[in-house]
Design a protein around this motif. Sequence first.
Motif, mmCIF file in Angstrom:
data_model
loop_
_atom_site.group_PDB
_atom_site.id
_atom_site.type_symbol
_atom_site.label_atom_id
_atom_site.label_comp_id
_atom_site.label_asym_id
_atom_site.label_seq_id
_atom_site.Cartn_x
_atom_site.Cartn_y
_atom_site.Cartn_z
ATOM 1 N N PRO A 38 45.879 44.425 40.841
ATOM 2 C CA PRO A 38 47.153 44.629 41.541
ATOM 3 C C PRO A 38 46.929 44.997 43.014
ATOM 4 O O PRO A 38 46.073 45.821 43.327
ATOM 5 N N LEU A 39 47.664 44.380 43.870
ATOM 6 C CA LEU A 39 47.532 44.629 45.316
ATOM 7 C C LEU A 39 48.485 45.758 45.724
ATOM 8 O O LEU A 39 49.380 45.589 46.540
ATOM 9 N N THR A 40 48.265 46.923 45.143
ATOM 10 C CA THR A 40 49.162 48.057 45.320
ATOM 11 C C THR A 40 49.152 48.641 46.724
ATOM 12 O O THR A 40 50.031 49.425 47.073
ATOM 13 N N PHE A 41 48.173 48.247 47.537
ATOM 14 C CA PHE A 41 48.107 48.737 48.911
ATOM 15 C C PHE A 41 49.076 47.991 49.832
ATOM 16 O O PHE A 41 49.308 48.422 50.961
ATOM 17 N N LEU A 42 49.655 46.877 49.367
ATOM 18 C CA LEU A 42 50.484 46.046 50.240
ATOM 19 C C LEU A 42 51.879 46.596 50.576
ATOM 20 O O LEU A 42 52.322 46.432 51.714
ATOM 21 N N PRO A 43 52.615 47.219 49.644
ATOM 22 C CA PRO A 43 53.983 47.630 49.999
ATOM 23 C C PRO A 43 54.109 48.475 51.266
ATOM 24 O O PRO A 43 54.978 48.183 52.100
ATOM 25 N N PRO A 44 53.263 49.492 51.493
ATOM 26 C CA PRO A 44 53.427 50.228 52.756
ATOM 27 C C PRO A 44 53.098 49.375 53.983
ATOM 28 O O PRO A 44 53.674 49.571 55.054
ATOM 29 N N ILE A 45 52.208 48.397 53.803
ATOM 30 C CA ILE A 45 51.860 47.523 54.926
ATOM 31 C C ILE A 45 53.033 46.606 55.245
ATOM 32 O O ILE A 45 53.437 46.489 56.405
ATOM 33 N N TYR A 46 53.613 45.969 54.233
ATOM 34 C CA TYR A 46 54.717 45.074 54.558
ATOM 35 C C TYR A 46 55.992 45.823 54.928
ATOM 36 O O TYR A 46 56.812 45.308 55.672
ATOM 37 N N ALA A 47 56.140 47.056 54.485
ATOM 38 C CA ALA A 47 57.263 47.870 54.970
ATOM 39 C C ALA A 47 57.073 48.193 56.449
ATOM 40 O O ALA A 47 58.026 48.165 57.240
ATOM 41 N N THR A 48 55.842 48.483 56.831
ATOM 42 C CA THR A 48 55.528 48.737 58.247
ATOM 43 C C THR A 48 55.784 47.489 59.083
ATOM 44 O O THR A 48 56.321 47.572 60.198
ATOM 45 N N ILE A 49 55.421 46.341 58.553
ATOM 46 C CA ILE A 49 55.692 45.079 59.254
ATOM 47 C C ILE A 49 57.195 44.909 59.470
ATOM 48 O O ILE A 49 57.627 44.493 60.549
ATOM 49 N N ASN A 50 57.994 45.247 58.468
ATOM 50 C CA ASN A 50 59.453 45.197 58.640
ATOM 51 C C ASN A 50 59.907 46.135 59.750
ATOM 52 O O ASN A 50 60.755 45.777 60.571
ATOM 53 N N VAL A 161 65.405 46.384 58.826
ATOM 54 C CA VAL A 161 65.620 47.829 58.634
ATOM 55 C C VAL A 161 65.793 48.170 57.153
ATOM 56 O O VAL A 161 65.196 49.134 56.660
ATOM 57 N N THR A 162 66.575 47.372 56.440
ATOM 58 C CA THR A 162 66.779 47.677 55.016
ATOM 59 C C THR A 162 65.509 47.440 54.207
ATOM 60 O O THR A 162 65.322 48.071 53.161
ATOM 61 N N GLY A 163 64.624 46.572 54.687
ATOM 62 C CA GLY A 163 63.327 46.421 54.024
ATOM 63 C C GLY A 163 62.561 47.738 54.028
ATOM 64 O O GLY A 163 61.951 48.118 53.026
ATOM 65 N N VAL A 164 62.615 48.440 55.136
ATOM 66 C CA VAL A 164 61.964 49.754 55.240
ATOM 67 C C VAL A 164 62.678 50.769 54.348
ATOM 68 O O VAL A 164 62.034 51.531 53.622
ATOM 69 N N ILE A 165 63.995 50.756 54.373
ATOM 70 C CA ILE A 165 64.774 51.703 53.558
ATOM 71 C C ILE A 165 64.513 51.490 52.070
ATOM 72 O O ILE A 165 64.307 52.464 51.321
#
Length: 174
Positions: A38-50, A161-165
């Motif tokens: 599982p690539l569990t490290f990705l959500p904070p990275i793609y939230a940051t990209i948003n 913005v809602t991607g981050v939220i």
Amino acid sequence: MEDSIKEKRINKWITVTSVAIPLVVALLFAYKIPNSEPLTFLPPIYATINGITAILLVVAVIAIKNGRRALHEKLMTTCIFLSALFLVMYVAYHMTSETTLYGGEGNIKYVYYFILMTHIVLSISVIPLVLITYSKVYLDDFESHRLWAKYTFPIWLYVAVTGVIVYIMISPYY
């Protein structure tokens, strides 16, 4: 006449792309890569990209309002690149990880699902909006570009913005 042909070709490409991306994402979202880590490290990275995309969208609007067209173009191209990068990471995460269910209770649950649903629907609609708006520059139709941008900008900003939220709200349940 040649501009009309060029615009028709671009519009066909935009239509195909705007339909293909959500379909491919839906198909890939449903597919899990067997025996994958599982690539569990990705959500904070793609939230940051948003988040970065949201900031750059605002800076790009400020740049064009101040007559800094070259900077505006670079920032908008960067936003398109970041959005594509987000999408690749988002799909990769969901192809390797189980869906995380939101665990909040009470009224906050309804707030979360409202934000999530509007985010998803508008993220699909922003694809053709961005491509149409961007294509108007390529066609040297700056008046149409400005008209389309008045609708595209707030929707794209809302999606970013809602991607981050959404990430912040669901992150305790990963």
